[in-house]
Design a protein around this motif. Structure first.
Motif, short mmCIF file in Angstrom:
data_model
loop_
_atom_site.label_atom_id
_atom_site.label_comp_id
_atom_site.label_asym_id
_atom_site.label_seq_id
_atom_site.Cartn_x
_atom_site.Cartn_y
_atom_site.Cartn_z
N PHE A 1 -0.44 33.64 61.92
CA PHE A 1 0.59 32.58 61.92
C PHE A 1 1.54 32.80 60.74
O PHE A 1 2.75 32.68 60.88
N ALA A 2 0.98 33.11 59.58
CA ALA A 2 1.80 33.29 58.38
C ALA A 2 2.69 34.52 58.49
O ALA A 2 3.81 34.54 57.96
N GLN A 3 2.20 35.55 59.17
CA GLN A 3 2.93 36.82 59.24
C GLN A 3 4.07 36.80 60.25
O GLN A 3 5.08 37.49 60.07
N THR A 4 3.92 36.01 61.31
CA THR A 4 4.89 36.10 62.42
C THR A 4 5.50 34.77 62.82
O THR A 4 6.12 34.67 63.87
N TYR A 5 5.34 33.72 61.99
CA TYR A 5 5.70 32.39 62.46
C TYR A 5 7.18 32.24 62.81
O TYR A 5 7.52 31.48 63.72
N GLN A 6 8.08 32.96 62.13
CA GLN A 6 9.50 32.83 62.45
C GLN A 6 9.85 33.57 63.74
O GLN A 6 10.55 33.04 64.60
N GLY A 7 9.36 34.78 63.89
CA GLY A 7 9.67 35.55 65.07
C GLY A 7 9.08 34.97 66.35
O GLY A 7 9.67 35.07 67.42
N HIS A 8 7.90 34.37 66.25
CA HIS A 8 7.24 33.81 67.42
C HIS A 8 7.54 32.32 67.62
O HIS A 8 7.00 31.70 68.55
N GLY A 9 8.33 31.75 66.74
CA GLY A 9 8.68 30.34 66.90
C GLY A 9 7.56 29.37 66.58
O GLY A 9 7.56 28.23 67.03
N THR A 10 6.59 29.84 65.79
CA THR A 10 5.47 28.97 65.43
C THR A 10 5.95 27.79 64.60
O THR A 10 5.41 26.68 64.71
N ASP A 11 6.97 28.01 63.78
CA ASP A 11 7.49 26.94 62.94
C ASP A 11 8.15 25.83 63.77
O ASP A 11 7.80 24.65 63.64
N VAL A 12 9.06 26.21 64.68
CA VAL A 12 9.74 25.20 65.48
C VAL A 12 8.78 24.54 66.46
O VAL A 12 8.90 23.35 66.77
N ALA A 13 7.81 25.32 66.97
CA ALA A 13 6.84 24.76 67.91
C ALA A 13 5.96 23.71 67.24
O ALA A 13 5.71 22.63 67.80
N THR A 14 5.48 24.01 66.03
CA THR A 14 4.63 23.06 65.32
C THR A 14 5.40 21.77 65.02
O THR A 14 4.88 20.67 65.23
N VAL A 15 6.62 21.91 64.53
CA VAL A 15 7.44 20.74 64.22
C VAL A 15 7.76 19.97 65.50
O VAL A 15 7.74 18.73 65.52
N GLY A 16 8.05 20.68 66.58
CA GLY A 16 8.27 20.00 67.86
C GLY A 16 7.07 19.20 68.29
O GLY A 16 7.18 18.07 68.75
N GLY A 17 5.88 19.79 68.11
CA GLY A 17 4.66 19.07 68.44
C GLY A 17 4.50 17.82 67.61
O GLY A 17 4.05 16.78 68.10
N LEU A 18 4.89 17.89 66.33
CA LEU A 18 4.80 16.71 65.46
C LEU A 18 5.72 15.59 65.92
O LEU A 18 5.51 14.43 65.58
N MET A 19 6.75 15.95 66.69
CA MET A 19 7.64 14.94 67.28
C MET A 19 7.26 14.62 68.72
O MET A 19 8.02 14.03 69.47
#
Length: 221
Positions: A51-69
């Motif tokens: 997750f830490a290595q690829t979170y921007q390329g795989h959209g892990t950041d936007v997906a997690t924040v989207g889930g929080l909403m």
């Protein structure tokens, strides 16, 4: 191995390139938000492993924040989640950590508002499946794959029987149950997954049991 639906085999309907890093991340965020029980004002997200290595390329950041909403895995707003969070006043901080021995797809999420703080640990196990393994010091294995009731209470004899009696009176069948406690006779958490939907009046009845501090009802993800 038994599957509940074809989506258990081919993965979820989703926005993003990866069922583990995108859909799974969205579900971790969404499950954390439901456990928190309200809209957070701040979210501190720490990604570990892949997750830490690829979170921007795989959209892990936007997906997690989207889930929080509370965005589902297929919600087109996920790609704009960081901007939407800013617009609604959700302050997000994303960092990475290097912890040995953790699952490769691990996220630590701390949710904060005026009423309190909750820190959870979630992992994405593949195919969009996830588990919350810890919340505020309580060990758990929460998947979101079933209706679930969480009962925060003081640890003492008879509590499980009292909660189970309420569910039985409403003809609710228990599918799985686990107990976590911080120490003997102190704070404890009872997690019960059920085969039927749990309605709010049932939760209110359980909340009225002596020494129950809080009840959370989590619907299917």
């Amino acid at each position: 191995m038994k599957y509940r639906s074809v989506f258990d085999i081919i993965g979820p309907v989703m926005i993003g390139p990866s069922s583990s890093h995108t859909a799974g991340a969205a579900r971790i965020g969404r499950l954390a938000r439901r456990l928190f029980g309200r809209n957070p004002r701040q979210a501190q997200i720490e990604f570990c492993g892949s997750f830490a290595q690829t979170y921007q390329g795989h959209g892990t950041d936007v997906a997690t924040v989207g889930g929080l909403m509370n965005f589902d895995t297929h919600d087109p707003r996920i790609k704009d989640a960081l901007k939407i969070a800013e617009d609604i006043g959700l302050e997000v901080k994303i960092t990475t950590i290097d912890l040995q021995g953790e699952h490769p797809n691990t996220a630590w999420i701390t949710l904060i508002d005026e009423a309190g703080t909750m820190k959870v640990k979630g992992i994405s196990v593949g195919g969009g499946k996830v588990a919350l393994l810890e919340a505020d010091g309580f060990a758990m294995n929460l998947s979101g794959d079933a209706w679930t009731i969480l009962v925060f209470h003081k640890d003492h004899f008879g509590m499980i029987a009292s909660v189970a009696r309420v569910l039985a009176d409403h003809r609710i069948n228990i599918a799985r149950m686990e107990m976590s406690r911080k120490a003997k006779g102190q704070e404890a958490l009872l997690i019960i997954e059920t085969d039927q939907e749990i309605h709010e009046p049932i939760g209110m009845q359980i909340a009225g049991i002596t020494d129950v501090a809080q009840v959370r009802i989590l619907p299917l993800l």
